[in-house]
Write an enzyme that holds these catalytic residues in place. Structure first.
Site, PDB file in Angstrom:
ATOM      1  N   CYS A 128      -6.950 -28.972  10.967  1.00 51.33           N
ATOM      2  CA  CYS A 128      -8.175 -29.729  11.223  1.00 51.33           C
ATOM      3  C   CYS A 128      -7.978 -31.232  11.040  1.00 51.33           C
ATOM      4  CB  CYS A 128      -9.300 -29.219  10.325  1.00 51.33           C
ATOM      5  SG  CYS A 128      -9.847 -27.574  10.814  1.00 51.33           S
ATOM      6  N   ASP A 168      -8.011  -7.686   0.395  1.00 53.89           N
ATOM      7  CA  ASP A 168      -7.104  -8.029   1.484  1.00 53.89           C
ATOM      8  C   ASP A 168      -7.805  -7.700   2.790  1.00 53.89           C
ATOM      9  OD1 ASP A 168      -6.501  -4.953   1.123  1.00 53.89           O
ATOM     10  OD2 ASP A 168      -5.765  -5.518   3.093  1.00 53.89           O
ATOM     11  N   HIS A 191      -5.316 -22.257  10.088  1.00 53.46           N
ATOM     12  CA  HIS A 191      -6.696 -22.647   9.771  1.00 53.46           C
ATOM     13  C   HIS A 191      -7.492 -21.471   9.190  1.00 53.46           C
ATOM     14  CE1 HIS A 191     -10.814 -24.038  10.009  1.00 53.46           C
ATOM     15  NE2 HIS A 191     -11.071 -22.896  10.634  1.00 53.46           N
ATOM     16  N   ASP A 230       0.865  -1.178   0.000  1.00 47.78           N
ATOM     17  CA  ASP A 230       0.000   0.000   0.000  1.00 47.78           C
ATOM     18  C   ASP A 230       0.904   1.232   0.000  1.00 47.78           C
ATOM     19  OD1 ASP A 230       1.009   0.075   2.551  1.00 47.78           O
ATOM     20  OD2 ASP A 230      -0.884  -0.303   3.554  1.00 47.78           O
ATOM     21  N   CYS A 288      -7.850 -28.468   6.022  1.00 46.21           N
ATOM     22  CA  CYS A 288      -6.532 -27.919   6.348  1.00 46.21           C
ATOM     23  C   CYS A 288      -5.738 -28.859   7.249  1.00 46.21           C
ATOM     24  CB  CYS A 288      -6.650 -26.515   6.952  1.00 46.21           C
ATOM     25  SG  CYS A 288      -6.764 -26.452   8.749  1.00 46.21           S
ATOM     26  N   CYS A 319     -13.369 -29.017   7.051  1.00 44.09           N
ATOM     27  CA  CYS A 319     -12.190 -28.275   6.594  1.00 44.09           C
ATOM     28  C   CYS A 319     -11.061 -29.243   6.266  1.00 44.09           C
ATOM     29  CB  CYS A 319     -11.736 -27.288   7.671  1.00 44.09           C
ATOM     30  SG  CYS A 319     -10.250 -26.360   7.223  1.00 44.09           S
TER      31      CYS A 319
HETATM   32 ZN   LIG Z   1      -9.020 -26.103   9.214  1.00 41.51          ZN
END
Ligand SMILES: [Zn+2]
Length: 378
Positions: A315, A272, A341, A92, A312, A310
């Protein structure tokens, strides 16, 4: 690789599937950029970001200018080399933080005079200085300096900030064209920022003037500063419609998971937000059934993952009970796993949105996603 943008597919809703080429790789849009404030996405290693397929992150010019200083980063070969990040970086202009963090700021046509929130030292940020600092950082995409205003603001106030933003964009353009590019990234480009508060005619006027200056991309600034979400989307859509369809559009500082799709459908390609990372450090975790506070007693002996659906790494491996313990014991690993996560969650929504646009079923996807995400807020 020089900067390039192409719209791969346009959806009837206004959403666009695109491809942004930068000197540091290709970014599939719509894209969500994690906040890499001071040259680090807090609690994430660069290896972990690569593992999440982050292709573009945001770094804050204000923070890096004050510490460690843009000259040091220039001497280290630019921000990519300094932080060892091979992917894309967007910086920025520093303006937003000057307006929100710095002390004793004084805006004039010349620029903004302010005191550092770190040590009280006095600095002057002008449009020319913002370009100079970002060239030293060598980001792939830089931003021109704009005047950010508060919400609500009067039409007169919004008009004067929009006018000043336009003048500053003219000066920036001159600086970009007359001064040599930064050594760290000679292919760096700069986006202009449309201002105009919540006034559609001001937004249209400001956008038209900026488009006449011919920037390679445009940001829509001054949104998500306290106005209702519906109004924010309306302004984004109205402004996006005034921007050339072959240039990327970036709404700065948005949004919540259930809002990302609204911006995409308003014709926005890039976003963002600090929410996934900042909230993670506060133990506020996103799930497809709504957000949860991991410190709550109900999770202390819960052997399940944060979110059953999820995919990820966190998880698949760790329980709510363990994460609850880490948070309560103030263990560093808690912040690391929570951040992983939450970032996965935001990036996965954007990935699913891109997939839905590609397959032409965004409207069905949209009602399902909204219903699911909003369920947790009732
Ligand atoms: Zn997750």
């Amino acid at each position: 690789m020089a900067f390039r943008f192409e719209v791969v597919k346009a959806d009837p809703s206004g959403a666009r599937l695109g491809r942004l080429t930068t000197p540091h790789g290709t970014i599939e849009t719509p894209a969500f950029m994690p906040a890499g404030t001071a040259g680090t996405v807090k609690a994430m290693t660069q290896e972990a970001l690569e593992g999440l397929h982050v292709s573009l992150l945001l770094a804050n010019t204000y923070h890096l200018y004050l510490r460690p200083g843009h000259e040091l980063i220039r001497r280290m070969g630019g921000l990519h080399r300094f932080m060892s990040w091979p992917g894309g970086i967007l910086t920025d202009s520093g303006g937003y933080q000057v307006f929100s963090l710095a002390d004793l700021r004084k805006v004039s046509d010349e620029g903004v005079r302010f005191r550092s929130h770190l040590d009280g030292s006095e600095h002057m940020l002008t449009p020319e200085k913002a370009i100079e600092v970002q060239r030293a950082l060598g980001s792939d995409i830089g931003m021109v300096l704009d005047e950010c205003i508060e919400y609500p603001a009067s039409q007169a106030r919004a008009a004067s900030a929009a006018w000043r933003t336009l003048e500053w964009a003219r000066r920036s353009k001159r600086q970009i064209e007359t001064e040599p590019p930064g050594e760290a990234n000679p292919e760096q480009v700069f986006f202009a920022i449309v201002q105009g508060g919540t006034f559609k005619d001001l937004r249209r006027e400001n956008a038209a003037e900026l488009v006449a200056l011919d920037f390679p991309g445009y940001a829509i600034g001054g949104l998500a500063v306290g106005e209702p979400h519906e109004l924010s989307c309306e302004i984004a859509r109205e402004t996006a419609a005034c921007l050339p369809s072959d240039r990327p559009r970036y709404v700065m500082g948005v949004g919540k998971p259930e809002q990302l799709l609204d911006y995409v459908r308003s014709g926005i390609d890039m976003m963002d937000c600090v929410l996934p990372t900042r909230n993670a450090r506060n133990g506020y975790l996103y799930t497809r059934q709504g957000p949860l506070h991991i410190k709550n007693a109900e999770f202390a002996d819960d052997p399940g993952p944060i979110d059953e659906s999820c995919g990820c790494m966190v998880c698949r491996r760790y329980s709510r009970a363990y994460l609850c313990h880490l948070f309560r014991a103030n263990e560093i690993l808690g912040a690391i796993l929570n951040t992983h996560h939450n970032l996965y969650f935001f990036l996965d929504i954007m990935r699913a949105i891109r997939e839905a646009i590609a397959f032409g079923n965004l409207s069905r996807f949209s009602s399902e996603l909204q219903a699911r995400l909003e369920a947790g807020h009732r």
